[in-house]
Design an enzyme around this catalytic site. Structure first.
Site, PDB file in Angstrom:
ATOM      1  CE1 TYR A 102     -67.184  97.866  -1.558  1.00  0.00           C
ATOM      2  CE2 TYR A 102     -65.536  97.577  -3.339  1.00  0.00           C
ATOM      3  CZ  TYR A 102     -66.358  98.089  -2.679  1.00  0.00           C
ATOM      4  OH  TYR A 102     -65.948  99.804  -2.402  1.00  0.00           O
ATOM      5  CB  ALA A 131     -71.931  94.098  -4.991  1.00  0.00           C
ATOM      6  CE  LYS A 132     -69.014  99.306  -3.697  1.00  0.00           C
ATOM      7  NZ  LYS A 132     -70.049  99.711  -3.194  1.00  0.00           N
ATOM      8  N   GLY A 164     -74.393 106.702   7.081  1.00  0.00           N
ATOM      9  CA  GLY A 164     -74.979 107.292   7.304  1.00  0.00           C
ATOM     10  C   GLY A 164     -73.641 107.822   8.469  1.00  0.00           C
ATOM     11  CB  ILE A 193     -61.573 107.244   0.804  1.00  0.00           C
ATOM     12  CG1 ILE A 193     -62.219 106.880  -0.570  1.00  0.00           C
ATOM     13  CG2 ILE A 193     -62.267 108.195   1.661  1.00  0.00           C
ATOM     14  CD1 ILE A 193     -61.459 108.579  -1.467  1.00  0.00           C
ATOM     15  CG  ASN A 246     -71.760 105.265   2.343  1.00  0.00           C
ATOM     16  OD1 ASN A 246     -70.726 105.484   1.683  1.00  0.00           O
ATOM     17  ND2 ASN A 246     -72.106 105.329   3.204  1.00  0.00           N
TER      18      ASN A 246
HETATM   19  P1  NAD Z   1     -67.701 101.982   6.389  1.00  0.00           P
HETATM   20  O1  NAD Z   1     -67.470 100.333   6.591  1.00  0.00           O
HETATM   21  O2  NAD Z   1     -66.457 102.552   6.919  1.00  0.00           O
HETATM   22  O3  NAD Z   1     -69.065 102.436   6.680  1.00  0.00           O
HETATM   23  C1  NAD Z   1     -70.062 101.708   6.360  1.00  0.00           C
HETATM   24  C2  NAD Z   1     -71.462 101.828   6.920  1.00  0.00           C
HETATM   25  O4  NAD Z   1     -71.883 101.146   5.611  1.00  0.00           O
HETATM   26  C3  NAD Z   1     -71.433 102.066   8.082  1.00  0.00           C
HETATM   27  O5  NAD Z   1     -72.524 103.317   8.213  1.00  0.00           O
HETATM   28  C4  NAD Z   1     -72.251 101.150   8.866  1.00  0.00           C
HETATM   29  O6  NAD Z   1     -73.160 101.183   9.558  1.00  0.00           O
HETATM   30  C5  NAD Z   1     -73.451 101.043   7.227  1.00  0.00           C
HETATM   31  N1  NAD Z   1     -73.801  99.906   7.098  1.00  0.00           N
HETATM   32  C6  NAD Z   1     -73.044  98.769   6.683  1.00  0.00           C
HETATM   33  N2  NAD Z   1     -74.008  97.300   6.269  1.00  0.00           N
HETATM   34  C7  NAD Z   1     -74.867  97.942   6.710  1.00  0.00           C
HETATM   35  C8  NAD Z   1     -76.098  97.320   6.983  1.00  0.00           C
HETATM   36  N3  NAD Z   1     -76.441  95.915   6.673  1.00  0.00           N
HETATM   37  N4  NAD Z   1     -77.775  98.154   7.137  1.00  0.00           N
HETATM   38  C9  NAD Z   1     -77.305  98.699   7.231  1.00  0.00           C
HETATM   39  N5  NAD Z   1     -76.214 100.182   7.423  1.00  0.00           N
HETATM   40  C10 NAD Z   1     -74.770  99.140   6.550  1.00  0.00           C
HETATM   41  O7  NAD Z   1     -67.278 102.584   5.045  1.00  0.00           O
HETATM   42  P2  NAD Z   1     -66.320 103.348   3.748  1.00  0.00           P
HETATM   43  O8  NAD Z   1     -65.035 103.352   3.872  1.00  0.00           O
HETATM   44  O9  NAD Z   1     -67.143 104.957   4.584  1.00  0.00           O
HETATM   45  O10 NAD Z   1     -68.031 103.570   2.309  1.00  0.00           O
HETATM   46  C11 NAD Z   1     -68.843 103.660   2.577  1.00  0.00           C
HETATM   47  C12 NAD Z   1     -69.170 103.305   0.895  1.00  0.00           C
HETATM   48  O11 NAD Z   1     -68.239 103.471  -0.084  1.00  0.00           O
HETATM   49  C13 NAD Z   1     -69.169 102.205   0.968  1.00  0.00           C
HETATM   50  O12 NAD Z   1     -70.558 101.481  -0.590  1.00  0.00           O
HETATM   51  C14 NAD Z   1     -68.161 101.551  -0.097  1.00  0.00           C
HETATM   52  O13 NAD Z   1     -67.964 100.298  -0.519  1.00  0.00           O
HETATM   53  C15 NAD Z   1     -67.535 102.375  -0.468  1.00  0.00           C
HETATM   54  N6  NAD Z   1     -65.817 102.629  -0.723  1.00  0.00           N
HETATM   55  C16 NAD Z   1     -65.174 102.228  -0.129  1.00  0.00           C
HETATM   56  C17 NAD Z   1     -63.702 102.739  -0.149  1.00  0.00           C
HETATM   57  C18 NAD Z   1     -62.898 103.214   0.739  1.00  0.00           C
HETATM   58  O14 NAD Z   1     -61.743 102.848   0.033  1.00  0.00           O
HETATM   59  N7  NAD Z   1     -63.144 103.569   2.240  1.00  0.00           N
HETATM   60  C19 NAD Z   1     -63.329 102.964  -1.800  1.00  0.00           C
HETATM   61  C20 NAD Z   1     -63.979 102.626  -2.123  1.00  0.00           C
HETATM   62  C21 NAD Z   1     -65.208 102.935  -1.973  1.00  0.00           C
END
Ligand code: NAD
Length: 253
Positions: free
Chosen positions: A152, A155-156, A15, A185, A88
């Site tokens: 990825y 896993a998803k 978060g 996003i 998340n």
């Molecule tokens: P991001 O990399 O900006 O943020 C990821 C968050 O997860 C960060 O707060 C990070 O500190 C935390 N994190 C990562 N590894 C960690 C660990 N080992 N322990 C604790 N915290 C950890 O990613 P985002 O773009 O905000 O994505 C959030 C979620 O949405 C993810 O699951 C991602 O796969 C999914 N998602 C993102 C997109 C996109 O386009 N951004 C698209 C589809 C799905």
């Protein structure tokens, strides 16, 4: 629509940045008692300041099963119970299957899949006692269909499958489990911004060809769906995987 999330105890993994931080903001604005968990204290403190101090922070590496157990123990110790868990935290690694070491497959499963499975199992016992709860797994359109990196995608897909299995198991205890599958996003710390900087013209083509809405999504567009899904207004949504993607997914259903 009144989502009635006021005072609800919410834990959002990952978060401190991006989508997770936007989800935290949405729940804070609904009056929820919001906590965020991530690895780095500095990022957690920064997010807390941006959210006017209205979140509790927990430092945890979610790839460690011991740290996952400690996180839920500390959360319950402080808050007494849990109403909403948002799994998340996630991320992608590797390249094509043949060129990706097994270690990266294990890491991707640990972060994207096992962390969500384990945290869900740990909170379900508390939610069962209250006969109330909502678990939301943030997956991806690249878990519902081919695309993205192989670790990825795998896993998803597993997490979407787990969502349905657990949902059917615990709905009779008053717990709803669902997933949100975002498309691409854009946010300040994510992968897409890096790719736009590296190849602006290529990314314009990508958006034109791949996203019918003609733009990237915003973290707030995911956060709004998460808040709705966690609320009782979504009481009949159980085990669903909801695309939030401006039309990017190519599936008919
Ligand atoms: P991001 O990399 O900006 O943020 C990821 C968050 O997860 C960060 O707060 C990070 O500190 C935390 N994190 C990562 N590894 C960690 C660990 N080992 N322990 C604790 N915290 C950890 O990613 P985002 O773009 O905000 O994505 C959030 C979620 O949405 C993810 O699951 C991602 O796969 C999914 N998602 C993102 C997109 C996109 O386009 N951004 C698209 C589809 C799905």
């Amino acid at each position: 629509m009144d989502l009635q999330l006021n005072g609800k105890k919410v834990l959002i993994t990952g978060g401190s940045k991006g989508i997770g931080k936007a989800i935290a903001k949405a729940f804070v604005s609904e009056g929820a008692d919001v906590s965020i968990a991530a690895r780095r204290m500095e990022a957690l403190e920064k997010a807390k300041a941006e959210l006017d101090g209205r979140v509790t922070i927990f430092q945890a590496d979610l790839t460690s099963s011991v740290e996952r157990e400690n996180l839920i123990q500390s959360f319950i110790g402080q808050k007494g119970t849990i109403d909403v868990l948002i799994n998340n935290a996630g991320g992608s690694n590797g390249s094509k299957a043949a060129a990706t070491d097994m270690e990266l497959f294990y890491q991707a499963m640990e972060l994207n899949y096992f962390s969500a499975v384990h945290l869900s199992k740990l909170v379900v016992e508390h939610m069962k006692r209250e006969r109330n709860g909502s678990i939301i797994n943030i997956t991806s359109v690249f878990g519902r269909e081919s695309g993205g990196k192989v670790t990825y995608n795998n896993a998803k897909a597993a997490l979407i499958s787990f969502t349905k299995s657990l949902a059917d198991e615990v709905i009779s205890d008053g717990i709803r489990v669902n997933s949100i599958a975002p498309g691409s996003i854009l946010h300040e710390t994510g992968n897409w911004i890096k790719r736009i900087k590296e190849d602006p013209e290529g990314m314009k083509e990508f958006v034109k060809n791949e996203i019918p809405a003609g733009r990237f999504g915003t973290p707030e567009e995911i956060a709004n769906v998460a808040a709705f899904l966690a609320s009782n207004q979504a009481s009949w949504i159980v085990g669903a995987s909801i695309n939030v993607d401006g039309g990017q997914s190519r599936m008919n259903f």
